[in-house]
Design an enzyme around this catalytic site. Sequence first.
Site, mmCIF file in Angstrom:
data_model
loop_
_atom_site.group_PDB
_atom_site.id
_atom_site.type_symbol
_atom_site.label_atom_id
_atom_site.label_comp_id
_atom_site.label_asym_id
_atom_site.label_seq_id
_atom_site.Cartn_x
_atom_site.Cartn_y
_atom_site.Cartn_z
ATOM 1 N N CYS A 219 43.316 37.492 10.036
ATOM 2 C CA CYS A 219 42.341 37.459 11.125
ATOM 3 C C CYS A 219 42.826 36.563 12.259
ATOM 4 O O CYS A 219 42.677 36.902 13.445
ATOM 5 C CB CYS A 219 40.983 37.004 10.614
ATOM 6 S SG CYS A 219 40.983 35.364 9.827
ATOM 7 N N LYS B 127 49.957 29.526 7.318
ATOM 8 C CA LYS B 127 51.258 30.098 7.658
ATOM 9 C C LYS B 127 51.166 30.891 8.958
ATOM 10 O O LYS B 127 51.950 31.811 9.201
ATOM 11 C CB LYS B 127 51.759 30.984 6.516
ATOM 12 C CG LYS B 127 52.020 30.210 5.220
ATOM 13 C CD LYS B 127 52.512 31.127 4.110
ATOM 14 C CE LYS B 127 52.752 30.319 2.826
ATOM 15 N NZ LYS B 127 53.187 31.198 1.706
ATOM 16 N N ASN C 102 36.004 36.246 12.113
ATOM 17 C CA ASN C 102 37.132 36.401 11.200
ATOM 18 C C ASN C 102 36.915 37.477 10.144
ATOM 19 O O ASN C 102 37.858 37.903 9.489
ATOM 20 C CB ASN C 102 37.475 35.073 10.521
ATOM 21 C CG ASN C 102 36.257 34.301 10.063
ATOM 22 O OD1 ASN C 102 35.616 33.615 10.862
ATOM 23 N ND2 ASN C 102 35.922 34.404 8.783
#
Length: 338
Positions: free
Chosen positions: A154, A213, A317
């Site tokens: 997202c 990440k 999200n």
Amino acid sequence: MIRVAINGYGRIGRSILRALYESGKRQQIQIVAINELAKPEAIIHLTQYDTTHGRFQPRVKLVDDQMLIGDDVIKILHEPDPAKLPWREMDIDIVYEATGAILDRNSCEAHILAGAKQVLISHPSSADVDGTIVYGVNQDLLRAEHTVVSNASCTTNCIVPVIDVLDKHFGVKSGAITTIHSAMNDQQVIDAYHDDLRRTRAAGQSIIPVDTKLARGIERILPHMKDKFEAISVRVPTINVTAIDLSVTLDKTVDIATVNQVLELAANGRFNGILGYTDEPLVSCDFNHDPRSSIIDGTQTRVSAGQLVKLLLWCDNEWGFANRMLDTSLAMIAAKQS
């Protein structure tokens, strides 16, 4: 008509189903089956009633392990082994892999062996998949032979279109990101054990740093941005909607008005339906159930020394990402048929 199945019917799986009926794409996509280990009664109840997104307007019924939504019949399965799922008999074109646990090509191949033609992962994946797509930016890379694709995350969907616009207009030298993310179901309601010691703490009582990440996700979509970004993430005590604090150093000298104008034009042009722009004094809950990947808050744009730009981006999200799952799956089919 594209025949799809959802494997894993949690927050994203349910959002995909609801988004399908709300987006007007039901005429193109048919959900044939849902594979989820939870009890059918709970599956039906959480489809009909949702704390975050409200009541699902179509009436949902359970009849003989089937979900009925109007005239649509969706088979409910409870198979823990993807290789044993009846995708061949059901003629499944795409599996939405939404368990959050199957993230690499080898694991996804079980769906292909079971008879599905393609798999779209609702999560960042390992590098061995055929492609990682941020719809609006790189879906043109999809090819007919691609069988396992990731829809990224997202936050990657939120930030990459904005970086792409800034880079094309001004050039991006480097950037730093802070994701201010709503709490998720891998956190605790009250203090309890977790491998991540910070996530042992009650989600509703703290701002909790977590690993991300995101910077590597940007590199996968925009390879020329390798080593140019770093990111951190904190979880906050809200149940939905995420903000991203993006700082970038540009090649060109700009001012606030120029940056906002370029982003607003992109939101109304190439990225219409993907990006949004607002100059209203809004807060996070105002973006709940927003189908766009990213909304730029023009009131918060700042420029320092002409080249350091700070932006605030909003995204739902869950809902924005679920809508991109639908878009990417349609792009996969279009590539397969071309």
